[in-house]
Design an enzyme around this catalytic site. Structure first.
Site, PDB file in Angstrom:
ATOM      1  N   LYS A  46      -9.335 -30.782  -3.773  1.00 42.09           N
ATOM      2  CA  LYS A  46      -9.115 -32.175  -4.160  1.00 42.09           C
ATOM      3  C   LYS A  46      -8.665 -32.181  -5.612  1.00 42.09           C
ATOM      4  O   LYS A  46      -9.031 -31.295  -6.392  1.00 42.09           O
ATOM      5  CB  LYS A  46     -10.422 -32.965  -4.019  1.00 42.09           C
ATOM      6  CG  LYS A  46     -10.241 -34.455  -3.894  1.00 42.09           C
ATOM      7  CD  LYS A  46     -10.111 -34.909  -2.463  1.00 42.09           C
ATOM      8  CE  LYS A  46      -9.933 -36.417  -2.389  1.00 42.09           C
ATOM      9  NZ  LYS A  46      -9.845 -36.901  -1.005  1.00 42.09           N
ATOM     10  N   GLY A  69     -15.371 -52.918   1.141  1.00 39.12           N
ATOM     11  CA  GLY A  69     -14.071 -52.442   0.654  1.00 39.12           C
ATOM     12  C   GLY A  69     -12.968 -52.676   1.657  1.00 39.12           C
ATOM     13  O   GLY A  69     -12.927 -52.066   2.717  1.00 39.12           O
ATOM     14  N   GLY A  83      -9.665 -52.064   1.307  1.00 40.57           N
ATOM     15  CA  GLY A  83      -8.474 -51.410   0.782  1.00 40.57           C
ATOM     16  C   GLY A  83      -7.585 -50.927   1.903  1.00 40.57           C
ATOM     17  O   GLY A  83      -7.571 -51.488   3.008  1.00 40.57           O
ATOM     18  N   VAL A 103      -7.720 -48.410   3.907  1.00 49.93           N
ATOM     19  CA  VAL A 103      -8.407 -48.076   5.160  1.00 49.93           C
ATOM     20  C   VAL A 103      -9.202 -49.271   5.680  1.00 49.93           C
ATOM     21  O   VAL A 103      -9.115 -49.630   6.862  1.00 49.93           O
ATOM     22  CB  VAL A 103      -9.354 -46.869   4.982  1.00 49.93           C
ATOM     23  CG1 VAL A 103     -10.039 -46.542   6.304  1.00 49.93           C
ATOM     24  CG2 VAL A 103      -8.593 -45.650   4.476  1.00 49.93           C
TER      25      VAL A 103
HETATM   26  P1  NAI Z   1      -8.358 -48.200  -1.612  1.00 50.27           P
HETATM   27  O1  NAI Z   1      -8.362 -47.977  -3.069  1.00 50.27           O
HETATM   28  O2  NAI Z   1      -7.116 -48.657  -0.966  1.00 50.27           O
HETATM   29  O3  NAI Z   1      -9.501 -49.244  -1.221  1.00 50.27           O
HETATM   30  C1  NAI Z   1     -10.748 -49.305  -1.825  1.00 50.27           C
HETATM   31  C2  NAI Z   1     -11.161 -50.770  -1.799  1.00 50.27           C
HETATM   32  O4  NAI Z   1     -12.516 -50.869  -2.213  1.00 50.27           O
HETATM   33  C3  NAI Z   1     -10.331 -51.646  -2.717  1.00 50.27           C
HETATM   34  O5  NAI Z   1      -9.907 -52.817  -2.032  1.00 50.27           O
HETATM   35  C4  NAI Z   1     -11.305 -51.986  -3.851  1.00 50.27           C
HETATM   36  O6  NAI Z   1     -11.030 -53.247  -4.442  1.00 50.27           O
HETATM   37  C5  NAI Z   1     -12.610 -51.971  -3.101  1.00 50.27           C
HETATM   38  N1  NAI Z   1     -13.800 -51.775  -3.925  1.00 50.27           N
HETATM   39  C6  NAI Z   1     -13.951 -51.039  -5.039  1.00 50.27           C
HETATM   40  N2  NAI Z   1     -15.202 -51.122  -5.482  1.00 50.27           N
HETATM   41  C7  NAI Z   1     -15.868 -51.915  -4.616  1.00 50.27           C
HETATM   42  C8  NAI Z   1     -17.197 -52.372  -4.520  1.00 50.27           C
HETATM   43  N3  NAI Z   1     -18.125 -52.030  -5.419  1.00 50.27           N
HETATM   44  N4  NAI Z   1     -17.542 -53.154  -3.482  1.00 50.27           N
HETATM   45  C9  NAI Z   1     -16.631 -53.513  -2.557  1.00 50.27           C
HETATM   46  N5  NAI Z   1     -15.346 -53.121  -2.609  1.00 50.27           N
HETATM   47  C10 NAI Z   1     -14.974 -52.332  -3.622  1.00 50.27           C
HETATM   48  O7  NAI Z   1      -8.905 -46.853  -0.938  1.00 50.27           O
HETATM   49  P2  NAI Z   1      -8.756 -46.366   0.564  1.00 50.27           P
HETATM   50  O8  NAI Z   1      -7.583 -45.489   0.676  1.00 50.27           O
HETATM   51  O9  NAI Z   1      -8.897 -47.525   1.472  1.00 50.27           O
HETATM   52  O10 NAI Z   1     -10.026 -45.430   0.698  1.00 50.27           O
HETATM   53  C11 NAI Z   1     -11.333 -45.983   0.817  1.00 50.27           C
HETATM   54  C12 NAI Z   1     -12.334 -44.840   0.852  1.00 50.27           C
HETATM   55  O11 NAI Z   1     -12.042 -43.989   1.977  1.00 50.27           O
HETATM   56  C13 NAI Z   1     -12.327 -43.919  -0.359  1.00 50.27           C
HETATM   57  O12 NAI Z   1     -13.623 -43.455  -0.610  1.00 50.27           O
HETATM   58  C14 NAI Z   1     -11.443 -42.764   0.078  1.00 50.27           C
HETATM   59  O13 NAI Z   1     -11.724 -41.588  -0.623  1.00 50.27           O
HETATM   60  C15 NAI Z   1     -11.837 -42.652   1.529  1.00 50.27           C
HETATM   61  N6  NAI Z   1     -10.842 -42.036   2.357  1.00 50.27           N
HETATM   62  C16 NAI Z   1      -9.582 -42.546   2.421  1.00 50.27           C
HETATM   63  C17 NAI Z   1      -8.633 -41.937   3.230  1.00 50.27           C
HETATM   64  C18 NAI Z   1      -7.262 -42.514   3.378  1.00 50.27           C
HETATM   65  O14 NAI Z   1      -6.545 -42.105   4.307  1.00 50.27           O
HETATM   66  N7  NAI Z   1      -6.849 -43.443   2.524  1.00 50.27           N
HETATM   67  C19 NAI Z   1      -8.939 -40.720   4.006  1.00 50.27           C
HETATM   68  C20 NAI Z   1     -10.338 -40.326   3.940  1.00 50.27           C
HETATM   69  C21 NAI Z   1     -11.230 -40.940   3.105  1.00 50.27           C
END
Ligand code: NAI
Length: 366
Positions: free
Chosen positions: A98, A198, A200, A202
Site C-alpha cells: 500500500k 460514509g 463515498g 463505495v
Molecule cells: P471515499 O473517500 O470515496 O469515501 C469515504 C466517505 O466517507 C466520504 O464520503 C467521506 O466524506 C466519508 N467520511 C469521512 N469521514 C467520515 C466520518 N467520520 N463519518 C462518516 N463519513 C465519513 O472512499 P471509498 O473509496 O468509498 O472507500 C471507503 C473505504 O473503503 C475506505 O476505508 C477504503 O480504504 C475502503 N476500500 C475502498 C475500496 C475501493 O474500491 N474504493 C476497496 C477496498 C476498500
C-alpha cells in the site's frame, strides 16, 4: 509476535525473519518500506511492501491529510498488511502493499505531485503495483501511468477496468446478503435495516444496491450534499457522524475510514451484523472477540471488500471481460459462507478464522 508474524517466520526459508525497523509493534515485519520526498513538487509518500510471497505487492494509494508522519506510517503499514491477507484470501497471485501520500499543507500541482509518486512507484522496479484508494482518482492513476506501468485502475480502451469502487460495493453487497441469510435467517434484504457510515465511492454504490432490493437505509457522512442526495434518491434516514455506529439496525456497514470499531464504540453498537468496505475496521483483534461474545456477526473487511482488488488485478493482467470480473467478485459470498461454516464448526471467531485462513494461503510458491 502475533500469528501472522509466526506464520511468516515458519514459511520463510531463512532461520529467522529479521525484525523490521518499520514494523508495527508486535506485528508482522514488512519486506520493504520506502519513504520518498520530492522537494520540487512537495510530494511525500510512504510505500509499504508487506509481502511478495504470492507475487508483486498490490494495493491502492491513499492521499490524505495526516496529522503527523507517524500516523501516515502506521496507516501505510496496517493497510499493506491487510492487503496481503486480502489478496491471499481472494486467491490472487499478488502480495500485499500500500502507499500513502501525505497531502501537502499549502498549494500544490496535483499532476506534478502524482507524476512524482509514479516515479517513486517505478523505483521499486515492479515489487509494488498501485491503484486508487481514498483520495485518489482514475485521473490521478493516469498521471502515475505516465511514469510507470506498475499501476492499475485505469479504464482501458475497449476493455473493462477503471474505478474499482463499484466492484468493491458489489462484493460488500453480496456479503451482506449472505450474512443476513445465515445469521438472521432472512432470505431477502427487503425491509432489512442497514446503517452506512460514509457515502463515498463505495458507500454510495452499496446504498444503491441495497435500496434497489428494498433495504431500509440510515446514513451518515461529513458531506451534507451526499446526505441530501441519499435522502432524496433512497429515502434514507440521515443521522450525525457521531450517531451512526449506535443506530439500531440489522447491518452496520462501515464505509469511511478504519478503526471505527474499538473499545469505546463496541458497547454502543446496536447492530446484528457488521459488514462494510472500510479497511482495518477493528482497532484491535480483541474488538473482534468482543463482537463475537456479544452475538454480533463481524464479516472481516478484507474478505468482503476484495471486489476492487479483484477488478484492478484482472485489469493489470489483461484478463477477462467485465462479466467475468463480476462473476469472480460474486464468489466473495461463497467465501463468506465457508467462513461461517468454519465458525459454526467452532474454529474460532470470524476475524480469527479469516486470519488463519488467509495466512494458510500466504506462502511462497517458488
Ligand atoms: P471515499 O473517500 O470515496 O469515501 C469515504 C466517505 O466517507 C466520504 O464520503 C467521506 O466524506 C466519508 N467520511 C469521512 N469521514 C467520515 C466520518 N467520520 N463519518 C462518516 N463519513 C465519513 O472512499 P471509498 O473509496 O468509498 O472507500 C471507503 C473505504 O473503503 C475506505 O476505508 C477504503 O480504504 C475502503 N476500500 C475502498 C475500496 C475501493 O474500491 N474504493 C476497496 C477496498 C476498500
Amino acid at each position: 509476535m502475533n500469528a501472522i508474524a509466526e506464520h511468516l517466520r515458519a514459511s520463510s526459508n531463512q532461520e529467522a525473519v529479521p525484525t523490521s525497523l518499520f514494523g508495527l509493534p508486535n506485528d508482522t515485519p514488512h519486506e520493504r518500506v520506502l519513504l520518498v520526498s520530492d522537494e520540487p513538487t512537495g510530494m511525500q509518500t510512504i510505500l509499504a511492501v508487506h509481502s511478495t510471497a504470492r507475487g508483486p505487492a498490490f494495493g491502492g494509494c491513499r492521499f490524505w491529510d495526516y496529522s503527523d508522519h507517524a500516523s501516515a506510517l502506521t496507516d501505510a503499514l496496517r493497510l499493506s498488511q491487510g492487503m496481503s491477507l486480502k489478496n491471499a484470501l481472494a486467491d490472487l497471485p499478488f502480495g500485499g502493499g500500500k502507499a500513502v501520500i501525505l497531502k501537502p499543507k499549502g498549494e500544490f500541482d496535483r499532476t506534478q505531485l502524482f507524476a512524482a509518486f509514479g516515479r517513486a512507484v517505478q523505483s521499486l522496479g515492479g515489487a509494488y503495483i498501485t491503484a486508487e484508494d481514498v483520495g485518489t482518482t482514475t485521473a490521478d492513476m493516469r498521471v502515475v501511468q505516465s511514469q510507470t506501468t506498475n499501476v492499475s485502475g485505469i479504464p482501458r480502451d475497449g476493455a473493462f477496468g477503471g474505478d474499482p469502487s463499484p466492484k468493491t460495493a458489489w462484493g460488500v453487497f453480496v456479503s451482506i446478503r449472505m450474512g443476513v441469510r445465515e445469521h438472521l435467517k432472512r432470505h431477502s434484504l427487503e425491509g432489512v435495516r442497514v446503517a452506512i457510515q460514509g457515502l463515498g465511492a463505495v458507500g454510495w454504490h452499496l446504498a444503491k444496491h441495497l435500496h434497489d432490493v428494498g433495504a431500509r437505509l440510515t446514513v451518515a457522512d461529513i458531506d451534507t450534499d451526499k446526505l441530501e442526495r441519499a435522502r432524496a434518491e433512497f429515502g434514507a434516514t440521515v443521522v450525525g457522524v457521531n450517531e451512526i455506529l449506535a443506530v439500531s439496525c440489522d447491518v452496520l456497514a462501515p464505509c469511511a475510514l478504519g478503526a471505527a470499531i474499538h473499545a469505546g464504540t463496541v458497547p454502543k453498537l446496536q447492530c446484528k451484523i457488521i459488514a462494510g468496505a472500510a479497511n482495518n475496521q477493528l482497532a484491535t483483534p480483541a474488538d473482534g472477540d468482543a463482537l463475537h461474545a456479544m452475538g454480533v456477526l463481524y464479516l472481516p473487511d478484507y474478505l468482503v471488500n476484495a471486489g476492487g482488488i479483484i477488478s484492478v488485478a484482472r485489469e493489470f493482467r489483461g484478463e477477462g471481460a467485465e462479466s467475468s470480473v463480476m462473476t469472480e467478485v460474486t464468489r466473495i459470498e461463497d467465501r463468506v459462507f465457508e467462513l461461517l461454516a468454519r465458525v459454526n464448526k467452532g474454529e474460532g471467531t470470524p476475524a480469527r478464522v479469516a486470519d488463519a485462513w488467509a495466512l494458510s494461503k500466504l506462502v511462497r510458491t517458488e
